[in-house]
Motif scaffolding. Structure first.
Motif, short mmCIF file in Angstrom:
data_model
loop_
_atom_site.label_atom_id
_atom_site.label_comp_id
_atom_site.label_asym_id
_atom_site.label_seq_id
_atom_site.Cartn_x
_atom_site.Cartn_y
_atom_site.Cartn_z
N GLU A 152 88.08 66.24 104.46
CA GLU A 152 87.24 65.27 103.74
C GLU A 152 88.09 64.27 102.95
O GLU A 152 87.73 63.10 102.83
CB GLU A 152 86.28 66.01 102.81
CG GLU A 152 85.16 66.73 103.54
CD GLU A 152 84.26 67.49 102.58
OE1 GLU A 152 83.13 67.83 102.98
OE2 GLU A 152 84.69 67.75 101.43
N LYS A 153 89.20 64.71 102.39
CA LYS A 153 90.02 63.86 101.52
C LYS A 153 91.09 63.08 102.29
O LYS A 153 91.67 62.14 101.74
CB LYS A 153 90.69 64.73 100.45
CG LYS A 153 89.71 65.40 99.51
CD LYS A 153 90.40 66.38 98.59
CE LYS A 153 89.40 67.12 97.71
NZ LYS A 153 90.06 68.15 96.87
N LYS A 154 91.34 63.46 103.51
CA LYS A 154 92.44 62.87 104.28
C LYS A 154 92.07 61.49 104.82
O LYS A 154 90.92 61.25 105.18
CB LYS A 154 92.80 63.79 105.45
CG LYS A 154 94.25 63.76 105.86
CD LYS A 154 94.51 64.85 106.90
CE LYS A 154 96.01 65.01 107.15
NZ LYS A 154 96.71 65.57 106.00
N LEU A 155 93.02 60.56 104.87
CA LEU A 155 92.80 59.29 105.53
C LEU A 155 92.50 59.53 107.00
O LEU A 155 92.94 60.52 107.59
CB LEU A 155 94.02 58.38 105.37
CG LEU A 155 94.34 57.91 103.94
CD1 LEU A 155 95.65 57.13 103.93
CD2 LEU A 155 93.21 57.07 103.38
N LEU A 156 91.78 58.60 107.61
CA LEU A 156 91.25 58.86 108.96
C LEU A 156 92.35 58.98 110.00
O LEU A 156 92.32 59.89 110.85
CB LEU A 156 90.25 57.77 109.35
CG LEU A 156 89.52 57.98 110.68
CD1 LEU A 156 88.87 59.35 110.73
CD2 LEU A 156 88.49 56.88 110.89
N ALA A 157 93.32 58.07 110.00
CA ALA A 157 94.37 58.13 111.02
C ALA A 157 95.15 59.45 110.97
O ALA A 157 95.33 60.10 112.00
CB ALA A 157 95.31 56.93 110.89
N PRO A 158 95.62 59.90 109.79
CA PRO A 158 96.27 61.21 109.73
C PRO A 158 95.33 62.36 110.10
O PRO A 158 95.78 63.37 110.66
CB PRO A 158 96.72 61.32 108.27
CG PRO A 158 96.80 59.92 107.79
CD PRO A 158 95.71 59.19 108.51
#
Length: 219
Positions: free
Chosen positions: A147-153
């Motif tokens: 949920e907290k991670k940027l989309l590309a990573p």
């Protein structure tokens, strides 16, 4: 084509002629030959009230014509929004991300109203919900991190299928272009973004269905 219609201008009733009719209803979205009812002339433009002939619809809408003089007109556009269309998605996608479907159809509604500067942002947000909900389904114990991670990573770390990873990564590139002042991918547009989202959906559905049949019909 020469279609006689009754109408009025600022001073009196007149008869004028349409040379073209709209070919779809903005409510039922079927191909139709609408029935012109009445027109009103203002600033050299006719606003013509039309009726959908489909027995299951019968809605009325307004089409605009440019006056050419000598009682003839030239079709310009429809302004009646009517009933906006929503896109249907498979049960597999609905089970993975209802949020994706809601956001995608809101972006689609904006696109149908010509709001092309904001609908791309909506499609980008819909993509994020799809990918993160898919990743959470595959890695439920990692929910907080996903949920907290940027989309590309998030795609790099939690999407293992190379086909999904390939098209989703490119969809993110184009989606990010819709949110930035300067575009990186000048030759691409919203239509390309939607194609990449469709490919992402396709490969996710293929993976889910393959796993389902493998579980139901083990070797």
């Amino acid at each position: 084509m020469k279609i006689s219609v009754q109408g009025s201008n600022d001073s009196h009733n007149v008869q004028f002629y349409l040379t073209e009719l709209p070919d779809r209803c903005p409510y039922c979205h079927k191909s139709i030959r609408p029935t012109p009812l009445y027109g009103f002339l203002y600033n050299q433009r006719w606003a013509v009230l039309m009726n959908c002939p489909d027995k299951d619809c019968r809605e009325s809408f307004i089409a605009y014509y440019r006056s050419l003089g000598n009682q003839f007109t030239e079709y310009e556009f429809l302004t009646t929004v009517g009933k906006l269309r929503g896109r249907d998605f498979s049960d597999e996608i609905a089970k993975i991300s209802s949020g994706f479907i809601k956001i995608y159809n809101e972006a689609y509604a904006a696109e149908q109203q010509g709001l092309t500067e904001i609908c791309g942002v909506g499609y980008r947000k819909a993509l994020e919900f799809l990918i993160k909900d898919y990743a959470i389904k595959k890695h439920p114990t990692e929910k907080d991190k996903i949920e907290k991670k940027l989309l590309a990573p998030c795609i790099g770390d939690y999407v293992s299928d190379d086909r999904i990873k390939s098209v989703a990564k490119r969809a993110v590139w184009l989606g990010n272009d819709e949110t930035h002042y300067i575009r990186k991918w000048e030759g691409k547009n919203i239509a390309d973004l939607k194609k990449l989202i469709d490919l992402t959906l396709h490969w996710i559905e293929a993976e889910v269905l393959t796993e389902s049949f493998s579980d139901e019909m083990p070797d």
